[in-house]
Scaffold this active site. Structure first.
Site, short mmCIF file in Angstrom:
data_model
loop_
_atom_site.label_atom_id
_atom_site.label_comp_id
_atom_site.label_asym_id
_atom_site.label_seq_id
_atom_site.Cartn_x
_atom_site.Cartn_y
_atom_site.Cartn_z
N ASN A 69 0.72 -1.67 -0.24
CA ASN A 69 -0.26 -0.48 -0.39
C ASN A 69 0.88 1.07 -0.29
O ASN A 69 1.45 1.71 1.27
CB ASN A 69 -1.23 0.04 1.40
CG ASN A 69 -1.30 1.47 0.84
OD1 ASN A 69 -1.80 2.16 0.23
ND2 ASN A 69 -2.66 1.30 2.79
N HIS A 96 -9.39 1.31 5.05
CA HIS A 96 -8.12 1.22 5.55
C HIS A 96 -8.49 2.18 7.34
O HIS A 96 -9.17 3.20 6.98
CB HIS A 96 -6.62 2.01 4.77
CG HIS A 96 -5.81 2.06 5.28
ND1 HIS A 96 -5.36 2.71 6.27
CD2 HIS A 96 -4.95 0.77 4.89
CE1 HIS A 96 -4.29 2.76 6.70
NE2 HIS A 96 -3.84 1.13 5.83
N GLU A 151 -7.23 4.36 7.62
CA GLU A 151 -6.56 6.32 7.73
C GLU A 151 -7.37 6.85 6.69
O GLU A 151 -7.84 8.16 7.39
CB GLU A 151 -5.26 6.46 6.96
CG GLU A 151 -3.88 6.36 7.69
CD GLU A 151 -2.71 5.54 6.53
OE1 GLU A 151 -2.91 5.09 5.82
OE2 GLU A 151 -2.07 4.76 7.73
N LYS A 156 -0.47 4.34 -0.26
CA LYS A 156 -0.39 5.43 0.55
C LYS A 156 -0.35 6.33 -0.69
O LYS A 156 -0.34 6.44 -2.15
CB LYS A 156 -0.13 5.64 1.74
CG LYS A 156 -0.22 4.23 2.96
CD LYS A 156 0.57 4.41 4.18
CE LYS A 156 -0.54 3.07 5.19
NZ LYS A 156 -0.32 3.11 5.72
N SER A 170 3.37 -2.50 9.82
CA SER A 170 5.02 -2.91 10.51
C SER A 170 5.99 -4.09 10.17
O SER A 170 6.45 -4.09 10.78
CB SER A 170 5.36 -1.69 12.15
OG SER A 170 5.56 -1.03 12.13
N GLY A 215 2.79 2.06 10.99
CA GLY A 215 3.63 3.55 10.61
C GLY A 215 4.74 3.42 11.96
O GLY A 215 5.60 5.15 11.59
P1 13P Z 1 3.16 0.60 7.52
O1 13P Z 1 3.41 -0.89 6.91
O2 13P Z 1 3.96 1.55 7.13
O3 13P Z 1 3.37 -0.06 9.23
O4 13P Z 1 1.97 0.36 6.84
C1 13P Z 1 0.63 -1.08 7.58
C2 13P Z 1 -0.14 -0.24 6.25
O5 13P Z 1 -0.95 0.74 7.00
C3 13P Z 1 -0.85 -1.31 5.78
O6 13P Z 1 -1.68 -1.21 4.62
#
Ligand code: 13P
Length: 249
Positions: A11, A97, A99, A13, A212, A173
């Site tokens: 992803n 997601h 977010e 983002k 992560s 993250g």
């Molecule tokens: P990270 O791998 O950067 O922690 O993000 C995970 C994520 O939100 C994947 O959709």
């Protein structure tokens, strides 16, 4: 459970410009030289979906969107319809997601409507669920995630290919991850909720872990029972890191 092929999805983002497609070319070249051990997907920002899909035409990298609108078309400035992602060459779409659940107030009911739209457009949804730190500390992780699974998966998904991604909000993250026991506990609960909602056909659809995932923890996480792949954020932006995760699957 039957051991199905794992899915390792990246992803991106809100990261990536045209120049970032060089990473995809590198990844593609590396994957071309080895037998596929898992499915690989990348979900770039909407502006790159068509270009990435063109670049990845013929495999083995699948391309997905990061969100879609529940409506098929209309006056929704700035939004993107599932059919548009499909038209651009996507085969998958990430929905719900954290977010978006947190930043845009997306409810499980809305995620369900989006998943129906994705299905109608011929996209395979990756439906995200996950508890906040507060919910985990209150001992409610399993209950929260179970509720999100039941309420976010449309009944129409029965018999179709889809995935659920368990992404604890506090692990995204942050460099923090749950213990392997905690991952297994939640993944088993997700599996039970999927079957309760959609029947035994849902036993074969992958449950991805996200939050992560890095080259140094991927092998352990991907070996946990009921972990059917990974949804990778930051570590999917560089071909070398993502490749190590793919090789761990
Ligand atoms: P990270 O791998 O950067 O922690 O993000 C995970 C994520 O939100 C994947 O959709």
């Amino acid at each position: 459970m039957k051991q199905s092929v794992k899915l390792v999805a990246g992803n991106w983002k809100m990261n990536g410009l045209g120049a970032s497609l060089g990473e995809v070319e590198r990844l593609k070249a590396e994957l071309a030289g080895q037998a596929a051990t898992c499915r690989v997907a990348l979900c770039p920002p909407a502006t790159l979906v068509a270009r990435m899909a063109q670049l990845c035409d013929g495999g083995p990298i699948e391309v997905g969107g990061q969100d879609c609108r529940a409506e098929a078309s209309g006056a929704y400035t700035g939004d993107i319809a599932a059919a548009m992602l499909k038209d651009a060459g996507a085969g998958l779409v990430i929905l719900g997601h954290s977010e978006r659940r947190q930043g845009y107030g997306e409810t499980s009911a809305l995620v369900l409507a989006k998943a129906e739209a994705a299905l109608a457009a011929g996209l395979s949804p990756i439906v995200c669920v996950g508890e906040t730190l507060e919910e985990r500390e209150a001992g409610r992780a399993v209950e929260v995630v179970r509720g999100q699974v039941i309420q976010s998966l449309p009944l129409a998904l029965a018999g179709h290919a889809f995935a659920v991604a368990y992404e604890p909000v506090w692990a995204i993250g942050t460099g923090l991850t749950p213990t392997l026991e905690q991952i297994e506990e939640v993944h088993r609960a997700v599996r039970a909720a999927m079957i309760e909602r959609l029947g035994l056909g849902a036993a074969d659809q992958p449950i991805l872990y996200g939050g992560s995932v890095k080259p140094d923890n991927a092998r352990d996480i991907l070996a946990v029972a009921e972990v059917g792949g990974a949804l990778v954020g930051g570590a999917s932006l560089k071909a070398a890191d993502f490749l190590e995760i793919i090789r761990a699957a």
